[in-house]
Design a protein around this motif. Structure first.
Motif, mmCIF file in Angstrom:
data_model
loop_
_atom_site.group_PDB
_atom_site.id
_atom_site.type_symbol
_atom_site.label_atom_id
_atom_site.label_comp_id
_atom_site.label_asym_id
_atom_site.label_seq_id
_atom_site.Cartn_x
_atom_site.Cartn_y
_atom_site.Cartn_z
ATOM 1 N N LEU A 1 -34.527 -37.726 100.863
ATOM 2 C CA LEU A 1 -35.352 -36.442 101.362
ATOM 3 C C LEU A 1 -36.413 -36.039 100.558
ATOM 4 C CD1 LEU A 1 -32.932 -34.543 103.479
ATOM 5 C CD2 LEU A 1 -34.311 -36.618 104.309
ATOM 6 N N PHE A 2 -36.240 -36.367 99.234
ATOM 7 C CA PHE A 2 -37.192 -35.874 98.174
ATOM 8 C C PHE A 2 -38.586 -36.930 98.382
ATOM 9 C CE2 PHE A 2 -34.619 -39.304 96.591
ATOM 10 C CZ PHE A 2 -35.455 -40.552 96.124
ATOM 11 N N GLU A 3 -38.618 -37.707 99.078
ATOM 12 C CA GLU A 3 -39.732 -38.705 99.505
ATOM 13 C C GLU A 3 -40.576 -37.779 100.740
ATOM 14 O OE1 GLU A 3 -37.926 -43.048 98.840
ATOM 15 O OE2 GLU A 3 -38.408 -42.525 100.879
ATOM 16 N N VAL A 4 -39.932 -36.855 101.340
ATOM 17 C CA VAL A 4 -40.741 -36.353 102.290
ATOM 18 C C VAL A 4 -40.722 -34.765 102.393
ATOM 19 C CG1 VAL A 4 -40.217 -38.172 104.130
ATOM 20 C CG2 VAL A 4 -38.486 -36.537 104.030
ATOM 21 N N VAL A 5 -40.125 -34.278 101.388
ATOM 22 C CA VAL A 5 -40.426 -32.893 101.080
ATOM 23 C C VAL A 5 -41.202 -32.620 99.673
ATOM 24 C CG1 VAL A 5 -38.454 -32.138 102.696
ATOM 25 C CG2 VAL A 5 -38.128 -32.420 99.998
ATOM 26 N N LYS A 6 -41.854 -31.501 99.451
ATOM 27 C CA LYS A 6 -42.416 -31.253 98.261
ATOM 28 C C LYS A 6 -41.496 -30.112 97.507
ATOM 29 C CE LYS A 6 -47.061 -32.137 99.902
ATOM 30 N NZ LYS A 6 -48.414 -31.582 100.031
ATOM 31 N N TYR A 7 -41.034 -29.217 98.070
ATOM 32 C CA TYR A 7 -40.353 -28.086 97.135
ATOM 33 C C TYR A 7 -38.651 -28.103 97.418
ATOM 34 C CZ TYR A 7 -44.955 -26.345 96.261
ATOM 35 O OH TYR A 7 -46.030 -26.391 95.948
ATOM 36 N N ILE A 8 -37.957 -28.150 96.519
ATOM 37 C CA ILE A 8 -36.465 -27.777 96.832
ATOM 38 C C ILE A 8 -36.152 -26.169 96.006
ATOM 39 C CG2 ILE A 8 -34.166 -28.139 96.124
ATOM 40 C CD1 ILE A 8 -34.777 -30.982 96.131
ATOM 41 N N THR A 9 -35.995 -25.239 97.107
ATOM 42 C CA THR A 9 -35.680 -23.994 96.639
ATOM 43 C C THR A 9 -34.022 -23.515 96.319
ATOM 44 O OG1 THR A 9 -37.979 -23.414 97.596
ATOM 45 C CG2 THR A 9 -36.287 -21.437 97.214
ATOM 46 N N LYS A 10 -33.896 -23.162 95.322
ATOM 47 C CA LYS A 10 -32.329 -23.106 95.065
ATOM 48 C C LYS A 10 -31.905 -21.750 95.537
ATOM 49 C CE LYS A 10 -30.539 -25.162 91.476
ATOM 50 N NZ LYS A 10 -30.259 -25.509 90.122
ATOM 51 N N THR A 11 -31.749 -21.503 96.924
ATOM 52 C CA THR A 11 -31.206 -20.262 97.455
ATOM 53 C C THR A 11 -29.553 -20.418 97.350
ATOM 54 O OG1 THR A 11 -31.462 -21.369 99.540
ATOM 55 C CG2 THR A 11 -32.985 -19.910 99.105
ATOM 56 N N GLY A 12 -29.105 -21.388 97.309
ATOM 57 C CA GLY A 12 -27.264 -21.575 97.234
ATOM 58 C C GLY A 12 -27.083 -20.629 98.303
ATOM 59 N N HIS A 13 -27.571 -20.900 99.619
ATOM 60 C CA HIS A 13 -27.059 -19.992 100.903
ATOM 61 C C HIS A 13 -25.824 -20.274 101.545
ATOM 62 C CE1 HIS A 13 -29.974 -23.114 102.145
ATOM 63 N NE2 HIS A 13 -28.857 -23.160 103.136
ATOM 64 N N ILE A 14 -25.169 -21.553 101.194
ATOM 65 C CA ILE A 14 -23.806 -22.007 101.576
ATOM 66 C C ILE A 14 -23.340 -22.870 100.283
ATOM 67 C CG2 ILE A 14 -22.687 -23.326 103.179
ATOM 68 C CD1 ILE A 14 -24.752 -22.373 105.269
ATOM 69 N N SER A 15 -22.007 -22.424 100.017
ATOM 70 C CA SER A 15 -21.199 -23.378 99.268
ATOM 71 C C SER A 15 -20.640 -24.106 100.409
ATOM 72 C CB SER A 15 -20.194 -22.439 98.414
ATOM 73 O OG SER A 15 -20.989 -21.790 97.556
ATOM 74 N N LEU A 16 -20.987 -25.366 100.470
ATOM 75 C CA LEU A 16 -20.489 -26.452 101.303
ATOM 76 C C LEU A 16 -19.032 -27.010 100.890
ATOM 77 C CD1 LEU A 16 -20.995 -27.762 103.806
ATOM 78 C CD2 LEU A 16 -22.234 -29.569 102.983
ATOM 79 N N ILE A 17 -17.996 -26.177 101.650
ATOM 80 C CA ILE A 17 -16.613 -26.914 101.475
ATOM 81 C C ILE A 17 -16.393 -27.722 102.884
ATOM 82 C CG2 ILE A 17 -15.636 -24.856 102.486
ATOM 83 C CD1 ILE A 17 -14.570 -26.700 99.279
ATOM 84 N N THR A 18 -15.783 -28.999 102.574
ATOM 85 C CA THR A 18 -15.236 -29.646 103.709
ATOM 86 C C THR A 18 -13.847 -29.898 103.713
ATOM 87 O OG1 THR A 18 -16.323 -31.363 102.629
ATOM 88 C CG2 THR A 18 -17.724 -30.524 104.311
ATOM 89 N N GLY A 19 -13.360 -30.517 104.763
ATOM 90 C CA GLY A 19 -12.170 -30.878 104.698
ATOM 91 C C GLY A 19 -11.791 -32.337 105.301
ATOM 92 N N LEU A 20 -10.753 -32.985 105.181
ATOM 93 C CA LEU A 20 -10.456 -34.266 105.586
ATOM 94 C C LEU A 20 -9.402 -33.877 106.934
ATOM 95 C CD1 LEU A 20 -10.978 -36.933 105.079
ATOM 96 C CD2 LEU A 20 -8.805 -37.105 103.727
ATOM 97 N N VAL A 21 -9.871 -33.849 108.178
ATOM 98 C CA VAL A 21 -9.496 -33.592 109.220
ATOM 99 C C VAL A 21 -8.992 -34.892 110.142
ATOM 100 C CG1 VAL A 21 -9.471 -32.333 111.343
ATOM 101 C CG2 VAL A 21 -10.774 -31.334 109.351
ATOM 102 N N GLY A 22 -7.661 -34.723 110.563
ATOM 103 C CA GLY A 22 -7.072 -35.976 111.168
ATOM 104 C C GLY A 22 -6.553 -35.541 112.732
ATOM 105 N N SER A 23 -5.449 -36.317 112.980
ATOM 106 C CA SER A 23 -4.741 -36.118 114.147
ATOM 107 C C SER A 23 -3.347 -35.672 114.127
ATOM 108 C CB SER A 23 -4.832 -37.546 114.967
ATOM 109 O OG SER A 23 -3.756 -37.259 116.104
ATOM 110 N N LYS A 24 -3.049 -34.644 114.683
ATOM 111 C CA LYS A 24 -1.817 -33.782 114.688
ATOM 112 C C LYS A 24 -0.755 -34.870 115.150
ATOM 113 C CE LYS A 24 1.185 -30.433 117.020
ATOM 114 N NZ LYS A 24 1.852 -31.055 117.594
ATOM 115 N N ILE A 25 -0.978 -35.709 116.222
ATOM 116 C CA ILE A 25 -0.094 -36.857 116.817
ATOM 117 C C ILE A 25 0.209 -37.730 115.824
ATOM 118 C CG2 ILE A 25 0.022 -38.344 118.599
ATOM 119 C CD1 ILE A 25 -1.875 -36.777 120.449
#
Length: 323
Positions: A219-243
Motif C-alpha cells: 500500500l506504500f505504492e498508493v498512499v503518501k502518508y502514514i500517520t501514527k495514530t495507533g488507534h487500535i492495538s490489533l489482537i487476533t485469535g485462532l478460531v476453529g470449530s467446537k464440534i
C-alpha cells in the motif's frame, strides 16, 4: 518374478505403514495475510508443534492470502463442524458474543503486554465459553498481536477534522465502522484484498492498517502518508470449530491449546521486532511516516464505547489491567 513380487510386497508394506501413520484429525488454518507477514512464522510454528507433540495424530495445513475464502466464510465452515481455523479479530466474533467487539475498540490498551493480559484472563475464558454456546466456535488462543493500526492517506493528518469527507476503508464490523467515524472519516467497508486497487482507482481516499499488513499489500505504492495514530492495538485469535475440537481426546486438546498460545507469542514478538524495519523500507519507497499528538483522536473516538454499549466492558478490561 521373485524380484517383482518382493518389490510389490515392499510397496504394499510402505503403503500400509503410511496408512497406519496417517493423521486421525486434520486442521486447515486460514489467514488473509501473506506468507511474508510475521504472523506466518507463528502459524508455521503452530503447525510444526501440533504435528510433533500430537505424535502425528493431528495434521495441520496452512492457507495464506484467504485461499479458503473470506474470514467470514471460514468462520461459517467452522460453525458447521469442519476442521478449519482462521486468524480473526474480535470484531468478527462480536455478532455472536458482543463482548469480543471491545477488543477492537480504540485505545483500549497500550501495546501487546497489556492486551495479552486481557486475552489470557478469566474474563476472556468466560467470553470463550459464551462463544462455544452461542455459535459453536472454539478459541484456540487469542494472543496473536498484529501491531497498532495507523492511518494511510494521501494528505497530511494531524487532527480528526483533517479526515472530514475522507472515504476510509474499514472491515465491516460495527466496532471498526464506529472507530473510523470517531477518527473523523467516512467508513467504507471493503475486503482487504481489494484495498490496493480501490486506492489506486480512487474508489476510496484512505485506509488504516498495521505496518506488516501495509507493507505486505504494498500500500506504500498508493498512499503518501502514514500517520501514527495507533488507534487500535490489533489482537487476533485462532478460531476453529467446537464440534471438531470436542472430538479430540483431552490430551490432544491440551496440545492444540498450548501450541496455539506459544505460537501466538512467537508471532507477536516477530511482529513487534519487524515494525521498525517495515517503516524504514516504506520510508525508502517515499512514504512519509509521521508521529503526531494522538490526544485529539483519543478524545474523538471515546464515543465509540457509549455508542456500542461497551462502557461496562471497558471497565471490566480496566479491572483486569488494574487501571
Amino acid at each position: 518374478m521373485k524380484k517383482i513380487k518382493l518389490l510389490s510386497l515392499t510397496a504394499a508394506c510402505v503403503l500400509l505403514a503410511a496408512a497406519a501413520h496417517a493423521a486421525d484429525f486434520n486442521l486447515n488454518v486460514s489467514s488473509s495475510l501473506t506468507v511474508d507477514d510475521p504472523m506466518f512464522k507463528g502459524l508455521q510454528q503452530f503447525k510444526d508443534g501440533v504435528e510433533k507433540n500430537s505424535g502425528g495424530k493431528i495434521s495441520v495445513r496452512l492457507f495464506p492470502s484467504s485461499q479458503l475464502g473470506s474470514d467470514e466464510d471460514v468462520l461459517e465452515q467452522a460453525r458447521s463442524g469442519a476442521g478449519v481455523a482462521v486468524l480473526v479479530d474480535g470484531g468478527r466474533l462480536a455478532p455472536f458474543v458482543k463482548e469480543f467487539g471491545v477488543l477492537g475498540a480504540p485505545y483500549l490498551t497500550h501495546g501487546y503486554t497489556e492486551m495479552r493480559k486481557v486475552v489470557t484472563s478469566p474474563l476472556m475464558d468466560d467470553w470463550n465459553n459464551k462463544l462455544r454456546a452461542a455459535s459453536g466456535h472454539q478459541i484456540l488462543s487469542f494472543n496473536w498481536y498484529q501491531g497498532d493500526r495507523q492511518l494511510l492517506t494521501m494528505k497530511p493528518v494531524k487532527t480528526p477534522a483533517d479526515l472530514a469527507g475522507v472515504r476510509m476503508r474499514t472491515p465491516g464490523a460495527p466496532v471498526w465502522l464506529e472507530t473510523v467515524r470517531g477518527l473523523g472519516a467516512t467508513p467504507t467497508p471493503m475486503p482487504w484484498a481489494e484495498v490496493y486497487s480501490a486506492l489506486q482507482m480512487k474508489a476510496i481516499d484512505a485506509a488504516e492498517a498495521q505496518a506488516p499488513a501495509t507493507y505486505g499489500q504494498r500500500l506504500f505504492e498508493v498512499v503518501k502518508y502514514i500517520t501514527k495514530t495507533g488507534h487500535i492495538s490489533l489482537i487476533t485469535g485462532l478460531v476453529g470449530s467446537k464440534i471438531w475440537f470436542d472430538k479430540l481426546p483431552a490430551n490432544l486438546q491440551k496440545v492444540v491449546h498450548d501450541e496455539a498460545l506459544k505460537a501466538g507469542d512467537t508471532a507477536s514478538k516477530a511482529t513487534i521486532d519487524s515494525i521498525g524495519n517495515y517503516e524504514k523500507l516504506m520510508r525508502e519507497k517515499g512514504v512519509q511516516i509521521v508521529d503526531i499528538d494522538t490526544k485529539p483522536f483519543v478524545a474523538s473516538t471515546s464515543v465509540v464505547y457509549e455508542k456500542l454499549g461497551y462502557t461496562d466492558l471497558r471497565k471490566q478490561v480496566n479491572a483486569v489491567l488494574a487501571k
